[in-house]
Design an enzyme around this catalytic site. Structure first.
Site, PDB file in Angstrom:
ATOM      1  N   ASN A 130       0.879  -1.169   0.000  1.00 20.32           N
ATOM      2  CA  ASN A 130       0.000   0.000   0.000  1.00 20.32           C
ATOM      3  C   ASN A 130       0.911   1.212   0.000  1.00 20.32           C
ATOM      4  OD1 ASN A 130      -1.802   2.058   0.448  1.00 20.32           O
ATOM      5  ND2 ASN A 130      -2.724   1.184   2.277  1.00 20.32           N
ATOM      6  N   ARG A 149      -2.504  -2.251  -3.397  1.00 19.82           N
ATOM      7  CA  ARG A 149      -3.700  -1.441  -3.196  1.00 19.82           C
ATOM      8  C   ARG A 149      -3.582  -0.224  -4.102  1.00 19.82           C
ATOM      9  NH1 ARG A 149      -4.974   3.282   1.012  1.00 19.82           N
ATOM     10  NH2 ARG A 149      -7.203   3.499   0.621  1.00 19.82           N
ATOM     11  N   HIS A 191     -12.457   2.431   0.326  1.00 21.80           N
ATOM     12  CA  HIS A 191     -12.338   1.416   1.387  1.00 21.80           C
ATOM     13  C   HIS A 191     -12.894   0.067   0.931  1.00 21.80           C
ATOM     14  CE1 HIS A 191     -12.431   4.908   4.520  1.00 21.80           C
ATOM     15  NE2 HIS A 191     -11.181   4.577   4.222  1.00 21.80           N
ATOM     16  N   LEU A 221     -14.966   3.148  10.379  1.00 22.90           N
ATOM     17  CA  LEU A 221     -14.798   4.414  11.089  1.00 22.90           C
ATOM     18  C   LEU A 221     -13.376   4.531  11.614  1.00 22.90           C
ATOM     19  CD1 LEU A 221     -18.120   4.307  13.174  1.00 22.90           C
ATOM     20  CD2 LEU A 221     -17.759   5.236  10.873  1.00 22.90           C
ATOM     21  N   ARG A 224     -11.782  15.484   7.550  1.00 20.80           N
ATOM     22  CA  ARG A 224     -12.618  15.767   6.387  1.00 20.80           C
ATOM     23  C   ARG A 224     -14.030  16.131   6.834  1.00 20.80           C
ATOM     24  NH1 ARG A 224     -10.776  10.303   3.720  1.00 20.80           N
ATOM     25  NH2 ARG A 224      -8.746  10.855   2.857  1.00 20.80           N
ATOM     26  N   GLY A 278     -10.325   1.996  13.165  1.00 22.49           N
ATOM     27  CA  GLY A 278      -9.810   2.317  14.496  1.00 22.49           C
ATOM     28  C   GLY A 278     -10.868   2.725  15.489  1.00 22.49           C
ATOM     29  N   GLU A 335      -7.450  -5.579   5.507  1.00 22.83           N
ATOM     30  CA  GLU A 335      -7.360  -5.260   4.090  1.00 22.83           C
ATOM     31  C   GLU A 335      -6.215  -6.004   3.423  1.00 22.83           C
ATOM     32  OE1 GLU A 335      -8.551  -0.783   3.446  1.00 22.83           O
ATOM     33  OE2 GLU A 335      -7.640  -0.997   5.432  1.00 22.83           O
TER      34      GLU A 335
END
Length: 395
Positions: free
Chosen positions: A11, A87, A176, A204, A236, A326, A381
């Protein structure tokens, strides 16, 4: 422990590489993070197969290729991977599943940088670095957006002129994807309810998204053409009036670049609280009576719940909610606050079970008479990327 026929998962960010070497059965792994690439303090934080940790400085302000040479040589040379899974953040509407990387695919990833200018160029740099070191090693791209390509048009189209979609591919893409795929599949494995299964997965963390998943397929999601749309996040803003850009430009004289920075890096939990984008810091401040921290937490919970309720409209069957990321995995108080807004669903929490779920724990926290199931499922992931890489290569 052993690493038989391992897959390397990469990644690559603009200044970092998160990596994992995962065994064929998925039970063992070596992992680490190369960070501050391009700076004088560039370093690799590495975790060995036995769990021991080391840190290595990268000389000459190492970039991606230098970092990967150390990772593949000094750190994991004992276990040459059979393939590499990358990724890649944005695949536009060109890639609907994991894809073997060719020169043409790599060129398309770079062309799509206009949709993900911070991510796709770094993803491409990682691919080129592997080409330079192991040119014969098969590489696969797993796109964040690919999982959401199963959305119907009424979910992914924006209510804007048709030619903006047909000629410029402006639509909701979602992100995601690997996390939502892994967690929804795991939830369907864990539940005792018979299929078909419909989940809302709430990822989240500092970045947040929610997705309606029915029988393993994404039917709607919160993020849009970029990761800014949707839920309130660490820095964000999530959803806001589309005319906000014009208003801020006219009234404050901010440029498009300044507004973009404001909404992506200075808003969300950080912007509302004025304290931090870290949920733990805000919960501490809230307990001390800080009104802005309290408001930030209330907004986060309410807006997440509102999206969860909205996404249930996409599901033919609603089995339950799976929390991950997390905050989703460790934030028992936030989970409870979110579920408290879902009163019309008949969701009921087992408070003791909820408080016990943190730091990698997996399990349910709904009561026996809850109308829907509530799960905490730590995302993986890297495992999902390794799984899809092997599947597309037939390994």
């Amino acid at each position: 422990m052993s690493l038989i026929n391992p897959t390397l998962v990469l990644n690559c960010g603009s200044s970092s590489i998160k990596y994992a070497l995962i065994s064929e059965d998925g039970e063992s792994r070596i992992e680490g993070l190369a960070e501050a690439l391009g700076n004088t303090d560039a370093r690799i934080k590495h975790k060995n197969l036995d769990g021991s940790k080391i840190e290595i400085n990268i000389p000459n302000s190492g970039a991606h290729t230098e970092a990967l040479q150390i990772i593949l040589g000094e750190l994991i040379s004992e276990y040459k991977p059979v393939a590499v899974g990358h990724r890649v953040v944005h695949g536009g509407d060109k890639f609907k599943s994991a894809t073997v990387i060719t020169d043409e695919v790599l060129a398309t990833i770079e062309e799509l940088a206009s949709l993900a200018p911070l991510h796709n160029p770094a993803n491409a740099a990682g691919i080129r670095a592997i080409n330079a070191i192991y040119p014969d090693l098969p590489q696969v791209a797993i796109f964040d957006t690919a999982f959401h390509q199963s959305m119907p048009a009424h979910a992914y189209r924006y209510a804007i002129p048709k030619e903006l979609y047909t000629e410029h591919q402006i639509r909701r893409y979602g992100f995601h994807g690997s996390s939502h795929a892994y967690v929804s599949n795991r939830a369907s494995t864990l539940t005792d309810k018979p299929a078909p299964h419909g989940w809302v997965v709430a990822h989240l963390g500092n970045g947040c998204s929610a997705t309606a998943v029915y029988e393993g397929k994404s039917l709607d999601t919160s993020m849009g053409i970029t990761p800014l749309e949707g839920l309130m996040m660490g820095t964000r803003s999530g959803d806001l009036d589309p005319s906000m850009h014009i208003h801020l430009h006219r009234t404050l004289g901010l440029s498009i670049e300044e507004i973009d920075t404001l909404l992506n890096k200075k808003s969300g939990l950080l912007g509302v609280s004025g304290i931090s984008n870290d949920m733990r810091n805000l919960e501490t401040a809230a307990k001390e009576g800080n009104a802005d921290a309290i408001l930030a937490l209330e907004m986060f919970a309410y807006r997440t719940a509102k999206y969860i309720l909205g996404l249930t409209a996409a599901l033919p069957t609603f089995t339950g909610i799976a929390f991950t990321g997390g905050v989703g995995e460790n934030g028992a108080d936030m989970r409870a606050s979110i579920v408290s807004h879902l009163k019309h669903l008949g969701a009921k929490i087992d408070a003791d079970k909820n408080q016990a779920l943190f730091r990698g724990a997996e399990g349910s926290f709904h009561t026996a008479d809850s109308s829907i199931e509530l799960w905490v499922i730590p995302t993986d992931e890297e495992f999902q990327i390794a799984f899809e890489t092997k599947a597309v290569l037939g390994l």
